[in-house]
Design a protein around this motif. Structure first.
Motif, PDB file in Angstrom:
ATOM      1  N   ILE A 140       0.794  -1.236   0.000  1.00 25.97           N
ATOM      2  CA  ILE A 140       0.000   0.000   0.000  1.00 25.97           C
ATOM      3  C   ILE A 140       0.828   1.289   0.000  1.00 25.97           C
ATOM      4  N   ILE A 141       2.123   1.165   0.272  1.00 25.28           N
ATOM      5  CA  ILE A 141       2.932   2.389   0.270  1.00 25.28           C
ATOM      6  C   ILE A 141       3.978   2.311  -0.833  1.00 25.28           C
ATOM      7  N   ALA A 142       3.941   3.266  -1.708  1.00 21.29           N
ATOM      8  CA  ALA A 142       4.928   3.317  -2.786  1.00 21.29           C
ATOM      9  C   ALA A 142       6.053   4.250  -2.346  1.00 21.29           C
ATOM     10  N   THR A 143       7.276   3.856  -2.642  1.00 21.41           N
ATOM     11  CA  THR A 143       8.425   4.679  -2.228  1.00 21.41           C
ATOM     12  C   THR A 143       9.404   4.826  -3.383  1.00 21.41           C
ATOM     13  N   VAL A 144       9.909   6.032  -3.542  1.00 24.57           N
ATOM     14  CA  VAL A 144      10.955   6.236  -4.547  1.00 24.57           C
ATOM     15  C   VAL A 144      12.183   6.794  -3.837  1.00 24.57           C
ATOM     16  N   GLN A 145      13.343   6.305  -4.276  1.00 22.58           N
ATOM     17  CA  GLN A 145      14.584   6.736  -3.632  1.00 22.58           C
ATOM     18  C   GLN A 145      15.462   7.518  -4.593  1.00 22.58           C
ATOM     19  N   PHE A 146      16.094   8.532  -4.056  1.00 20.54           N
ATOM     20  CA  PHE A 146      17.042   9.324  -4.851  1.00 20.54           C
ATOM     21  C   PHE A 146      18.385   9.278  -4.135  1.00 20.54           C
ATOM     22  N   ASP A 147      19.406   8.926  -4.882  1.00 18.88           N
ATOM     23  CA  ASP A 147      20.748   8.814  -4.292  1.00 18.88           C
ATOM     24  C   ASP A 147      21.592   9.989  -4.783  1.00 18.88           C
ATOM     25  N   SER A 148      22.368  10.570  -3.864  1.00 23.60           N
ATOM     26  CA  SER A 148      23.113  11.767  -4.258  1.00 23.60           C
ATOM     27  C   SER A 148      24.176  11.485  -5.309  1.00 23.60           C
ATOM     28  N   ARG A 149      24.467  10.209  -5.568  1.00 28.13           N
ATOM     29  CA  ARG A 149      25.442   9.918  -6.618  1.00 28.13           C
ATOM     30  C   ARG A 149      24.795   9.877  -7.995  1.00 28.13           C
ATOM     31  N   GLU A 150      23.482  10.028  -8.014  1.00 31.39           N
ATOM     32  CA  GLU A 150      22.761   9.988  -9.277  1.00 31.39           C
ATOM     33  C   GLU A 150      22.298  11.391  -9.659  1.00 31.39           C
ATOM     34  N   GLU A 151      22.170  11.602 -10.949  1.00 26.93           N
ATOM     35  CA  GLU A 151      21.748  12.921 -11.412  1.00 26.93           C
ATOM     36  C   GLU A 151      20.338  13.252 -10.926  1.00 26.93           C
TER      37      GLU A 151
END
Ligand code: ATP
Length: 690
Positions: free
Chosen positions: A72-83
């Motif tokens: 029921i919970i969608a999560t997106v991750q952003f890594d500082s090594r990625e643009e």
């Protein structure tokens, strides 16, 4: 009773079943408690069972909750090594959450790292003694607010999202060090919401980055880091000999349009830009990247931390479409060799014996392939990087490692690979042999034609405010004006008159008058440019030197022409007074006479083979860049341009012969195939398309 039955009846006595009491005893023995009575034993059993049940329930619950959470919970991750991290960071910095969160961080670099100074003109008060605290504050870096590390909630449309920001350690063991961060955003029951959030963040990012070129460099952990984003430099601000820019631009256009065709045949686009310092190599690469809306990924081969593995890793992380700039190819091995020698000598001194062999895999850092050392010993003494100074980081980039990298991933998939050097003669022939470097472009000192164009460009907007210096302004035009030159700002100049229409321009006759004035002023500026160019000795000054001289007359073209003797005298006076510059090389900060290399110039040539099939690039993808002129489908025809030979001295004082093409001495050399550089008209057409 049968024996069997007797056994069954007797069995409880002979082998007593595990009663709760005996179990308790067993447990108590195991945990080392002496159980005296059955009441205590029962208590222990109950406790053990309870603990067991509790643990099982907890595991089941955690699995279930994790499962339900995932459902029921969608999560997106952003890594500082990625643009993509820059997108979300920029989004969050623009979001009201950043202004309202009680736990927040203040940063000075979000979308434009390293460019944190306020844009716009420098406050005049700062250039005098008249500054106040208020003025000083204006000069501080821009502040951006962000939610602090931890968990926050924010609204995205009608959706409540949760954002968690956390530090995830630092990158690599090398230099420079960066703290890695991770941002995760969660939404209830909907992945779509997060996708929309990403789209919105991208849209905002594109808006912020519009008209800018991002520059990435490798960090200590051999990851790419965005270090700078700058306004796109217009191609027209880089003055090369006639037709050269157009030729390169049209070939890169063709390369990008036919990416797949080139990839299938393993034909890369690898170019070497070489020649005197300050002749525009870097500027041209910046402008080229901007023209094609490509970001620049820079690897300085003189970085002592760079190893073969590191290079491969970096290349594997390089996006498909970009300009990959490999800088300082000439110092890559010389400095390493010197460092290697120094280390070896240190080691020898320490052990009291002969120098120790170099590091494994590096061929002793001596050029790899067959133990061959790249030429160029004696240069680059000052090139040692920070880790070298810190005594950390043993290099193991070898020539073979570089060659393999160039042959492999570096040159494929729509990457425009550019190598730069000031000393082509110091490069290992293997590095620049045909097939490995497809295009060579020689950047000579300024011709008279270039001097004139530089002059015209430089004063094109003279008289307008500093704030007019937009994306296409030469880099140096944003350099703060020295106080001494401020007096010239007020002087009326032809260009100033041309650029600043008076208020009477509102009426038709007023407009006609202004037009006439403009035409006259343009003519005057042209005459001044001619006079300036005529006074400049051919191929004596670098473009950077000329530009530096013009800076003294930032808004006074006539003053520049009148003061030309200073430039020429400066050249005489400063003979033998070199100033230490890049890579330990003597670079004139003030004009100096020409002593530098003019290596043999090959003929002007066509650059890349063109495919005989349709472009696989989506319609308009490259067209958008404004370059509409494509390379004709010529199969490497020789059309020998008229050449003229002249004698010059190279950096080592040897006399060399130099051929000037009809179009100037900036040459384009490829795999022995030659075609004439296009005419001035076409070149101007390409430039004006910007
Ligand atoms: N051909 C040119 N046209 C316009 N400006 C130029 C040109 N060459 C040099 N300049 C100016 O001189 C300065 C230095 O130029 P740039 O860094 O591009 O030279 P370079 O050849 O890369 O030098 P180096 O080899 O020392 O790195 C820049 O400010 C640039 O604007």
């Amino acid at each position: 009773m049968s024996p069997v039955a007797s056994t069954l009846v007797d069995s409880p006595r002979k082998q007593p079943a595990a009663s709760p009491l005996s179990l308790a005893r067993l447990v108590s023995q195991l945990i080392g408690i002496n159980v005296g009575d059955s009441v205590t034993a029962s208590g222990i059993i109950a406790a053990a069972l309870g603990a067991l049940l509790f643990t099982v329930a907890r595991v089941i619950f955690s699995y279930l909750s994790e499962y339900i959470k995932k459902m029921i919970i969608a999560t997106v991750q952003f890594d500082s090594r990625e643009e993509s991290y820059a997108w979300i960071l920029n989004y969050l910095s623009c979001h009201p959450l950043s202004r309202t969160a009680l736990q927040f961080a203040v940063v000075s670099e979000v979308s434009r790292p390293l460019e944190s100074r306020r844009s716009g003109p420098m406050p005049v008060a700062l250039m005098t003694d008249n500054w106040t605290l208020g003025n000083e504050l204006q000069w501080l870096p821009k502040a951006f607010f962000l939610p602090a590390d931890g968990t926050h909630f924010f609204w995205f449309g009608y959706n409540l999202l949760q954002v968690s920001i956390a530090s995830t350690g630092s990158s690599g063991g090398g230099y420079p060090m960066y703290t890695n961060k991770s941002i995760s955003v969660s939404a209830l029951l909907s992945r779509k919401v997060l996708e929309n959030l990403i789209k919105e963040a991208q849209r905002l990012w594109v808006e912020v980055e519009k008209g800018r070129t991002s520059v990435y460099v490798a960090d200590g952990g051999m990851q790419w880091r965005g270090v700078r984003s700058r306004p796109i430099r217009g191609l027209h601000t880089v003055v090369l000999d006639e037709g050269v820019k157009h030729k390169i631009v049209s070939d890169v256009t063709e390369f990008l349009r036919s990416e797949k065709w080139y990839a299938e045949r393993g034909i890369p686009y690898r170019s070497l830009f070489y020649g005197s310092p300050g002749s525009g190599k870097t500027s041209f690469i910046n402008a080229l990247a901007g023209h094609f809306r490509l970001n620049i990924y820079v690897i300085s081969l003189s970085n002592p931390n760079l190893s073969d593995d590191g290079l491969v890793r970096l290349l594997s992380l390089t996006p498909t479409r970009c300009v990959l700039l490999l800088e300082d190819v000439d110092v890559a091995f010389s400095s390493r060799d010197e460092q290697g020698d120094a280390d070896a000598q240190d080691a020898a001194a320490a052990t009291g014996g002969a120098p120790l062999p170099g590091p494994a895999g590096g061929g002793g850092g001596r050029g790899g392939r067959g133990g061959r050392t790249a030429p160029g010993m004696g240069r680059g003494q000052n090139v040692m990087g920070p880790m070298g100074l810190l005594g950390v980081g043993r290099q193991s980039l070898t020539l073979s490692g570089l060659l393999n990298a160039l042959d492999g991933v570096a040159g494929q998939e729509g990457r425009v690979v550019c190598l730069t050097t000031n000393h082509i003669e110091q490069l290992d022939p293997a590095l620049i042999r045909p097939g490995r470097v497809d295009v060579r472009l020689f950047f000579d000192r300024a011709s008279r034609w270039q001097a004139k164009e530089l002059f015209l460009n430089f004063y094109a907007n003279a008289g307008t405010d500093d704030t007019d210096e937009g994306a296409d302004a030469p880099e140096s035009s944003t350099t703060p004006t020295p106080a001494s030159t401020l007096t010239s700002v007020a002087q009326p100049t032809a260009a100033a008159a041309a650029a600043a229409p008076p208020a009477v321009a509102r009426t038709p006759s007023g407009i006609a008058k202004v037009e006439a004035l403009r035409a006259a002023s343009a003519a005057t500026l042209n005459e001044l440019a001619d006079a300036f160019a005529a006074s400049i000795p051919e191929r004596k000054f670098s473009m950077a030197e000329l530009q530096l001289f013009l800076m003294k007359f930032k808004k006074d073209p006539r003053g520049a022409v009148d003061g030309i003797d200073d430039l020429l005298r400066g050249a005489e006076v400063n003979v033998g007074k070199p100033v230490e510059g890049k890579g330990g090389e003597a670079v004139a900060l003030v004009p100096m006479p020409k002593t530098d290399a003019a290596t043999k110039v090959g003929e002007a040539v066509t650059l890349v083979q063109t495919p005989n099939q349709e472009s696989t690039v989506k319609e308009g993808e490259v067209e958008e860049t404004g370059s509409s002129v494509l390379t004709p489908k010529a199969d490497f025809q020789v059309e020998g341009p008229s050449t003229q030979t002249r004698a010059e001295t190279n950096g080592r004082g040897e006399v060399t012969e130099k051929e000037d093409t009809a179009a100037g001495s900036a040459d384009l050399t490829t795999v022995g195939k030659v075609a004439a550089i296009d005419s001035v008209t076409v070149a101007r057409a390409a430039d004006s398309a910007n």
